[in-house]
Design a protein around this motif. Structure first.
Motif, PDB file in Angstrom:
ATOM      1  N   LEU A   1     -81.946  -0.475   5.252  1.00  0.00           N
ATOM      2  CA  LEU A   1     -80.997   0.614   5.521  1.00  0.00           C
ATOM      3  C   LEU A   1     -81.734   1.678   6.316  1.00  0.00           C
ATOM      4  CD1 LEU A   1     -78.357   2.271   5.123  1.00  0.00           C
ATOM      5  CD2 LEU A   1     -79.393   3.169   3.027  1.00  0.00           C
ATOM      6  N   VAL A   2     -81.162   2.054   7.444  1.00  0.00           N
ATOM      7  CA  VAL A   2     -81.724   3.163   8.212  1.00  0.00           C
ATOM      8  C   VAL A   2     -80.656   4.240   8.378  1.00  0.00           C
ATOM      9  CG1 VAL A   2     -81.167   2.143  10.487  1.00  0.00           C
ATOM     10  CG2 VAL A   2     -83.067   3.780  10.282  1.00  0.00           C
ATOM     11  N   THR A   3     -81.067   5.475   8.177  1.00  0.00           N
ATOM     12  CA  THR A   3     -80.182   6.612   8.407  1.00  0.00           C
ATOM     13  C   THR A   3     -81.055   7.833   8.653  1.00  0.00           C
ATOM     14  OG1 THR A   3     -78.241   7.805   7.587  1.00  0.00           O
ATOM     15  CG2 THR A   3     -79.942   7.250   5.941  1.00  0.00           C
ATOM     16  N   ASP A   4     -80.439   8.998   8.909  1.00  0.00           N
ATOM     17  CA  ASP A   4     -81.240  10.198   9.170  1.00  0.00           C
ATOM     18  C   ASP A   4     -80.351  11.430   8.960  1.00  0.00           C
ATOM     19  OD1 ASP A   4     -83.975  10.768  11.202  1.00  0.00           O
ATOM     20  OD2 ASP A   4     -82.616  12.392  10.672  1.00  0.00           O
ATOM     21  N   PRO A   5     -80.871  12.447   8.276  1.00  0.00           N
ATOM     22  CA  PRO A   5     -80.067  13.663   8.078  1.00  0.00           C
ATOM     23  C   PRO A   5     -79.705  14.373   9.384  1.00  0.00           C
ATOM     24  CG  PRO A   5     -82.291  13.910   7.140  1.00  0.00           C
ATOM     25  CD  PRO A   5     -82.161  12.489   7.571  1.00  0.00           C
ATOM     26  N   LEU A   6     -80.438  14.069  10.456  1.00  0.00           N
ATOM     27  CA  LEU A   6     -80.104  14.671  11.754  1.00  0.00           C
ATOM     28  C   LEU A   6     -78.665  14.339  12.172  1.00  0.00           C
ATOM     29  CD1 LEU A   6     -80.928  16.190  14.348  1.00  0.00           C
ATOM     30  CD2 LEU A   6     -82.030  14.084  15.138  1.00  0.00           C
ATOM     31  N   PHE A   7     -78.163  13.183  11.699  1.00  0.00           N
ATOM     32  CA  PHE A   7     -76.808  12.773  12.096  1.00  0.00           C
ATOM     33  C   PHE A   7     -75.744  13.745  11.568  1.00  0.00           C
ATOM     34  CE2 PHE A   7     -78.767   8.304  11.679  1.00  0.00           C
ATOM     35  CZ  PHE A   7     -79.357   8.414  12.933  1.00  0.00           C
TER      36      PHE A   7
ATOM     37  N   ALA B   1     -77.292   0.082   9.693  1.00  0.00           N
ATOM     38  CA  ALA B   1     -77.638   1.391  10.247  1.00  0.00           C
ATOM     39  C   ALA B   1     -76.468   2.341  10.029  1.00  0.00           C
ATOM     40  CB  ALA B   1     -77.959   1.267  11.735  1.00  0.00           C
ATOM     41  N   ALA B   2     -76.675   3.326   9.139  1.00  0.00           N
ATOM     42  CA  ALA B   2     -75.652   4.343   8.885  1.00  0.00           C
ATOM     43  C   ALA B   2     -75.912   5.480   9.867  1.00  0.00           C
ATOM     44  CB  ALA B   2     -75.728   4.824   7.441  1.00  0.00           C
ATOM     45  N   VAL B   3     -75.295   5.371  11.026  1.00  0.00           N
ATOM     46  CA  VAL B   3     -75.584   6.288  12.124  1.00  0.00           C
ATOM     47  C   VAL B   3     -74.307   6.970  12.626  1.00  0.00           C
ATOM     48  CG1 VAL B   3     -77.626   5.033  12.912  1.00  0.00           C
ATOM     49  CG2 VAL B   3     -75.392   4.437  13.874  1.00  0.00           C
ATOM     50  N   ARG B   4     -74.453   8.101  13.212  1.00  0.00           N
ATOM     51  CA  ARG B   4     -73.461   8.755  14.052  1.00  0.00           C
ATOM     52  C   ARG B   4     -74.205   9.666  15.014  1.00  0.00           C
ATOM     53  NH1 ARG B   4     -72.074  13.869  12.394  1.00  0.00           N
ATOM     54  NH2 ARG B   4     -70.038  13.831  13.385  1.00  0.00           N
ATOM     55  N   PRO B   5     -73.711   9.927  16.197  1.00  0.00           N
ATOM     56  CA  PRO B   5     -72.445   9.416  16.718  1.00  0.00           C
ATOM     57  C   PRO B   5     -72.425   7.895  16.859  1.00  0.00           C
ATOM     58  CG  PRO B   5     -73.712  10.482  18.477  1.00  0.00           C
ATOM     59  CD  PRO B   5     -74.417  10.771  17.188  1.00  0.00           C
ATOM     60  N   PRO B   6     -71.198   7.330  16.804  1.00  0.00           N
ATOM     61  CA  PRO B   6     -71.052   5.891  17.048  1.00  0.00           C
ATOM     62  C   PRO B   6     -71.287   5.571  18.524  1.00  0.00           C
ATOM     63  CG  PRO B   6     -68.889   6.930  16.835  1.00  0.00           C
ATOM     64  CD  PRO B   6     -69.917   8.004  16.575  1.00  0.00           C
ATOM     65  N   GLY B   7     -71.156   4.293  18.914  1.00  0.00           N
ATOM     66  CA  GLY B   7     -71.583   3.955  20.270  1.00  0.00           C
ATOM     67  C   GLY B   7     -70.692   3.075  21.120  1.00  0.00           C
TER      68      GLY B   7
ATOM     69  N   PRO C   1     -61.728  13.666  13.601  1.00  0.00           N
ATOM     70  CA  PRO C   1     -61.889  12.572  12.620  1.00  0.00           C
ATOM     71  C   PRO C   1     -63.333  12.069  12.483  1.00  0.00           C
ATOM     72  CG  PRO C   1     -60.684  11.819  14.583  1.00  0.00           C
ATOM     73  CD  PRO C   1     -60.839  13.300  14.715  1.00  0.00           C
ATOM     74  N   GLU C   2     -64.116  12.122  13.566  1.00  0.00           N
ATOM     75  CA  GLU C   2     -65.492  11.611  13.503  1.00  0.00           C
ATOM     76  C   GLU C   2     -66.377  12.770  13.043  1.00  0.00           C
ATOM     77  OE1 GLU C   2     -68.695  10.507  13.138  1.00  0.00           O
ATOM     78  OE2 GLU C   2     -69.027  11.241  15.197  1.00  0.00           O
ATOM     79  N   ARG C   3     -66.287  13.081  11.745  1.00  0.00           N
ATOM     80  CA  ARG C   3     -66.893  14.299  11.204  1.00  0.00           C
ATOM     81  C   ARG C   3     -68.139  13.968  10.399  1.00  0.00           C
ATOM     82  NH1 ARG C   3     -62.718  12.050   8.686  1.00  0.00           N
ATOM     83  NH2 ARG C   3     -62.208  12.425   6.491  1.00  0.00           N
ATOM     84  N   PRO C   4     -69.026  14.938  10.226  1.00  0.00           N
ATOM     85  CA  PRO C   4     -70.275  14.668   9.500  1.00  0.00           C
ATOM     86  C   PRO C   4     -70.062  14.079   8.112  1.00  0.00           C
ATOM     87  CG  PRO C   4     -70.390  16.812  10.585  1.00  0.00           C
ATOM     88  CD  PRO C   4     -68.990  16.312  10.786  1.00  0.00           C
ATOM     89  N   GLU C   5     -68.977  14.451   7.428  1.00  0.00           N
ATOM     90  CA  GLU C   5     -68.735  13.986   6.059  1.00  0.00           C
ATOM     91  C   GLU C   5     -68.642  12.466   5.946  1.00  0.00           C
ATOM     92  OE1 GLU C   5     -67.127  16.377   7.642  1.00  0.00           O
ATOM     93  OE2 GLU C   5     -67.435  18.174   6.425  1.00  0.00           O
ATOM     94  N   ARG C   6     -68.443  11.791   7.068  1.00  0.00           N
ATOM     95  CA  ARG C   6     -68.378  10.321   7.024  1.00  0.00           C
ATOM     96  C   ARG C   6     -69.700   9.727   6.531  1.00  0.00           C
ATOM     97  NH1 ARG C   6     -68.286   8.109  11.868  1.00  0.00           N
ATOM     98  NH2 ARG C   6     -67.330   6.187  11.091  1.00  0.00           N
ATOM     99  N   LEU C   7     -70.779  10.367   6.939  1.00  0.00           N
ATOM    100  CA  LEU C   7     -72.091   9.782   6.632  1.00  0.00           C
ATOM    101  C   LEU C   7     -72.400   9.801   5.130  1.00  0.00           C
ATOM    102  CD1 LEU C   7     -74.327   8.518   8.416  1.00  0.00           C
ATOM    103  CD2 LEU C   7     -75.571  10.640   8.056  1.00  0.00           C
ATOM    104  N   PRO C   8     -72.298  10.964   4.449  1.00  0.00           N
ATOM    105  CA  PRO C   8     -72.519  10.936   2.995  1.00  0.00           C
ATOM    106  C   PRO C   8     -71.546  10.024   2.261  1.00  0.00           C
ATOM    107  CG  PRO C   8     -71.937  13.166   3.768  1.00  0.00           C
ATOM    108  CD  PRO C   8     -72.159  12.327   4.974  1.00  0.00           C
TER     109      PRO C   8
END
Ligand SMILES: [Zn+2]
Length: 295
Positions: free
Chosen positions: A5-11, A113-119, A21-28
């Protein structure tokens, strides 16, 4: 499977503005869904300029950086940005690459990979549809450069038009895309075959588990078998879920586990794309990653 699993609080610092709709709350929400699973933590990194150029023209990369530095609030009508968005987008692509490196090194056998922005809507020289840099395309080019056979499966409910544009004249990467049609961005017709390396499967509005599993059994699995990839990259959107507010499909949460079990015949590296109902993405991410671990 040993699953990374890879992620980062920077997202979380990629702010898209009120009501987006593509809001930070999606990641948590996604990470909450993965709590308690047996996952190998993979450290993220930034993508280098040369790695970003695997998916994009240099002048576009510069234009995104300069626009964000100058305080731009949008790159196109849907793709809004804030002060840290360039840094987050470079880290999102780099996080995908870090997952690829962990797989190449044998530290993991599968990964998410739990990332945003998407691509997947970002084209060679264009931001679009909440996407700045095309994470999956950049990872695909990175892995093919290391001699790996790569296929991309995109089951986000929207057509991965950016990924298609990047690979439409590059037969070294195979791209299959299941998407609702008609639906924005209104591309992804069956007759779009690129250099013979594109497969589009338009799904009518209202399609549910039965219709999708039929498409998996009749089209996705034979395609996967024919391509014999060393690794399958998944553009993993959860927006074909029945609760999603941006589309009209009717997938259950369990569908994401069933898809994953069917495709796990070779290593799978999966990258978060869309999915806009927080409860749906929390549960669907868990179903998907749990199935990766169990494969
Ligand atoms: Zn989508």
């Amino acid at each position: 499977m040993r699953t990374g699993l890879v992620t980062d609080p920077l997202f979380l610092r990629h702010h898209t503005g009120p009501g987006h709709p593509e809001r930070p709350e999606r990641l948590p929400a996604v990470l909450k869904g993965l709590e308690g699973l047996d996952l190998v933590a993979v450290a993220p990194r930034d993508a280098t300029r040369g790695e970003l150029e695997g998916g994009h023209e240099g002048r576009y990369i510069d234009a995104v950086r300069r626009a964000v530095e100058a305080g731009a609030r949008e790159l196109d009508a849907d793709t809004t940005v804030s002060k840290d968005s360039y840094a987050a987008a470079v880290r999102a692509a780099g996080a995908a690459l870090a997952l690829g490196e962990a797989w190449l090194d044998g530290r993991i056998e599968a990964g998410f990979a739990a990332v945003r922005p998407p691509g997947h809507h970002a084209g060679p020289a264009r931001a679009m549809g909440f996407c700045l840099f095309n994470n999956v395309a950049i990872l695909a080019r990175f892995l093919t450069a290391r001699g790996k056979r790569v296929s991309i499966l995109d089951w986000d409910v929207h057509h991965g038009n950016g990924t298609q544009e990047i690979f439409q004249s590059d037969p070294s990467v195979r791209h299959m895309d299941l998407h609702q049609y008609p639906l924005w961005p209104m591309t992804g017709l069956r007759e779009d075959r690129g250099a013979g390396n594109l497969w589009n499967i338009p799904m009518p509005p209202g399609s549910g588990d039965r219709e999708y599993l039929k498409a998996f059994d009749e089209e996705v699995l034979p395609w996967l078998e024919d391509g014999e990839p060393d690794v399958l990259l998944v553009s993993c959107g959860f927006d074909a879920h029945e609760r999603d507010p941006l589309a009209d499909q009717r997938l259950s949460t369990e569908a994401f586990a069933l898809f994953t079990k069917r495709i796990a015949r070779q290593p799978v590296l999966s990258l978060l794309e869309g999915g806009y109902d927080l409860d749906a993405i929390r549960a669907s991410a868990r179903a998907h990653v749990e199935a990766l671990i169990g494969a």
